[in-house]
Scaffold this active site. Structure first.
Site, mmCIF file in Angstrom:
data_model
loop_
_atom_site.group_PDB
_atom_site.id
_atom_site.type_symbol
_atom_site.label_atom_id
_atom_site.label_comp_id
_atom_site.label_asym_id
_atom_site.label_seq_id
_atom_site.Cartn_x
_atom_site.Cartn_y
_atom_site.Cartn_z
ATOM 1 N N GLU A 96 59.619 15.961 41.143
ATOM 2 C CA GLU A 96 60.681 16.789 39.910
ATOM 3 C C GLU A 96 61.012 17.869 40.418
ATOM 4 O O GLU A 96 60.307 19.463 40.549
ATOM 5 C CB GLU A 96 59.278 17.142 38.779
ATOM 6 N N CYS A 127 63.003 23.885 33.768
ATOM 7 C CA CYS A 127 63.923 23.132 34.777
ATOM 8 C C CYS A 127 65.060 22.647 33.688
ATOM 9 O O CYS A 127 65.952 22.295 33.793
ATOM 10 C CB CYS A 127 63.352 21.671 35.650
#
Ligand code: NAD
Length: 514
Positions: free
Chosen positions: A251, A285
């Site tokens: 991720e 993110c």
């Protein structure tokens, strides 16, 4: 200043060469030292992996029901300690107490999701036998990898690694968490709460503290790695995992974009885009980093976004909506991206980026307009409270630019009539239509990206499937008229079967054409 000295050990985080015996954390509101932790070396990490290996079998043997009892007990423990945990997140990371509470609520939501769904997703699934094999009974089971190493970032120190830990445990693995050296206390708190809630299997979930080196030791010992962090560190982790053929969930970073069409509700779009870009000081993110706005509504939308963003102030007071940037190394990156855009002709309608103020950890919001599409602020992860607004001819141009990005994590689309159509054409992992980051608040939706944003998924059914491998079983239950798996197969059986298959497919095609 002592603040900078203490934190300087953490600024080099992400560099695989970083070593250190001690991790020192700061209270981000005051800059004072908060706590010290011994960094785990290879021996300590190896010992934790051994403990996890011993616990993994009994944890799996508990079955779905036995694990559920213990996960429920842990959920109670986290809910009861929620205020302490939120305060710890606030101190270590600097985000507001309310945002700390939102992270606690998020992990409680993920625990509820796995408790409600794990057996449906990972339970035994019967598979019908093919016509040629009526004597076989087949099914799929899902086996845990064994020991999963979860390596976490500092920007959502509980919510991000916490959800992954929960899914990996629910899938039947023992788990070791290596939190970011900026926010290790959250990981330590989680492991302590686990030991209180699950005293019969404390080794099923542990935390080891340290820098990147500790993370590297962990990747060498476990059966699966779940890494969340920067693209640069992700590449290093992937290389370490490749050498051992260890599967890895990656991720990584993003450069999330928003498309604003001519028929968008501009008031709503401005409110959501401002929040999506600036919440958590833009340290997400999935923070919205670049807005592609069609020419026809550009100026009106910019005015509305500027009005919202002008009310957002970075600080550690009760009224401050965003906190400091706790990673000093990130601050020059943010400034560099803003300066690059300004040099290429952009204008800041909010923010005076050159003015660092007295404490440069508090980066004030910056809204940039007329950003050239190839400026760093539009193409790379800025990871700060900055939104780059790019004027586009039409939504086609916006879609083309987004799909050309090497990243592909989240996104947003604002359009009254065409939102879903535009969303479905974006090559990204997640999209909110007429909203911002909403996908991250639904525990049932898979979360992850493509390209430089990584691969694999957390959250949702896919997040559970990430931590198991399928075991296909087929059982020979009786005699078969046409054996296919011994040399007793009659001569010409396959030729006859192939001819029959061809005739059947021809007949099907003929029926479809009529
Ligand atoms: P980072 O890469 O510096 O560190 C992340 C973690 O990895 C830390 O615990 C660090 O100690 C460890 N680490 C670093 N190098 C390692 C190595 N070679 N081997 C093993 N472990 C190693 O990232 P960060 O600054 O903590 O986090 C910010 C980044 O994370 C941003 O790029 C952000 O976009 C990304 N992020 C992604 C997601 C997502 O779900 N895609 C979520 C949150 C943050």
């Amino acid at each position: 200043m002592t603040t900078q000295t203490a934190q300087s050990t953490a600024t080099r985080d992400g560099d695989p060469d970083t070593t250190g015996d001690e991790v020192i954390t700061l209270d981000q509101s005051t800059g004072d030292e908060l706590a010290r932790y011994r960094a785990a070396g290879p021996e300590q990490v190896g010992a934790a992996v051994q403990v996890a290996r011993t616990a993994a079998g009994p944890w799996w043997d508990l079955g779905f029901d036995g694990r559920a009892v213990r996960l429920r007990a842990w959920r109670r423990e986290i809910a009861r300690g929620g205020e302490d945990l939120a305060a710890l997140i606030h101190a270590e990371n600097g985000k507001s107490l309310e945002d700390g509470r939102a992270e606690v609520l998020s992990v409680l939501g993920h625990l509820t999701f796995v408790l409600d769904n794990v057996e449906r997703v990972l339970g035994r699934r019967e598979i019908p036998a093919p016509a040629a094999m009526p004597h076989q009974r087949a099914w799929v089971e899902h086996l845990p990898y064994g020991v999963v190493g979860v390596i976490g970032p500092w920007n959502f120190p509980l919510g991000t690694p916490g959800a992954i830990v929960i899914h990996a445990l629910a899938a039947g693995n023992a788990v070791i968490l290596k939190p970011s050296p900026i926010t290790p206390g959250v990981g330590v708190w989680l492991a302590r709460s686990w030991r209180r809630a699950v005293p019969d299997l404390p080794g099923a979930f542990q935390t080891v503290v340290g820098f990147a080196a500790t993370g590297r030791h962990l990747t060498t010992g476990v059966d699966k790695v779940a890494f969340t962090g920067s693209v640069r560190s992700g590449r290093a982790v992937a290389a370490d995992c490749a050498a051992r053929l260890t599967p890895a969930l990656l991720e990584l970073g993003g450069n999330d974009a928003v498309v604003v069409a001519q028929d968008a509700d501009l008031d709503s779009a401005a409110a959501h885009i401002t929040w999506g870009a600036l919440q958590n000081a833009g340290l997400g993110c999935i923070s919205l980093e670049v807005a592609y706005v069609v020419d026809a509504v550009h100026d009106t939308l910019v005015e509305k976004i500027a009005a919202h963003a002008g009310r957002v102030h970075a600080g550690s007071g009760d009224d401050d909506l965003i906190g400091p940037v706790p990673l000093p190394a990130q601050i020059p990156v943010i400034r560099h991206h803003v300066a690059d855009a300004l040099r290429r002709g952009a204008t800041a309608v909010v923010g005076r980026p050159a003015d660092g103020g007295t404490d440069d950890r508090y980066v004030q919001p910056t809204i940039l307009v007329d950003v050239p599409p190839d400026a760093l602020a539009a193409t790379e992860e800025t990871f700060g409270p900055v939104l780059a607004i790019v004027r586009v001819r039409d939504t086609e141009e916006a879609i083309t630019r987004i799909n050309a990005s090497p990243y592909g994590l989240g996104s947003a689309v604002f359009s009254r009539d065409r939102g879903e159509d535009i969303a479905r054409r974006l090559r990204v992992g997640m999209t909110s239509v007429n909203d911002a980051l909403a996908f991250s608040q639904n525990a049932g939706l898979p979360f992850g990206g493509r390209g430089h944003s990584g691969h694999g998924r957390k959250h949702g059914d896919e997040g559970l499937l990430e931590f198991v491998y399928p075991h296909a079983i087929t059982v020979h239950t009786g005699p078969t008229p046409t054996p296919t798996t011994t040399f007793a197969r009659p001569p010409g059986a396959m030729a006859r079967a192939l001819a029959a298959a061809r005739d059947r497919l021809d007949a099907d095609d003929q029926t479809e054409r009529n």
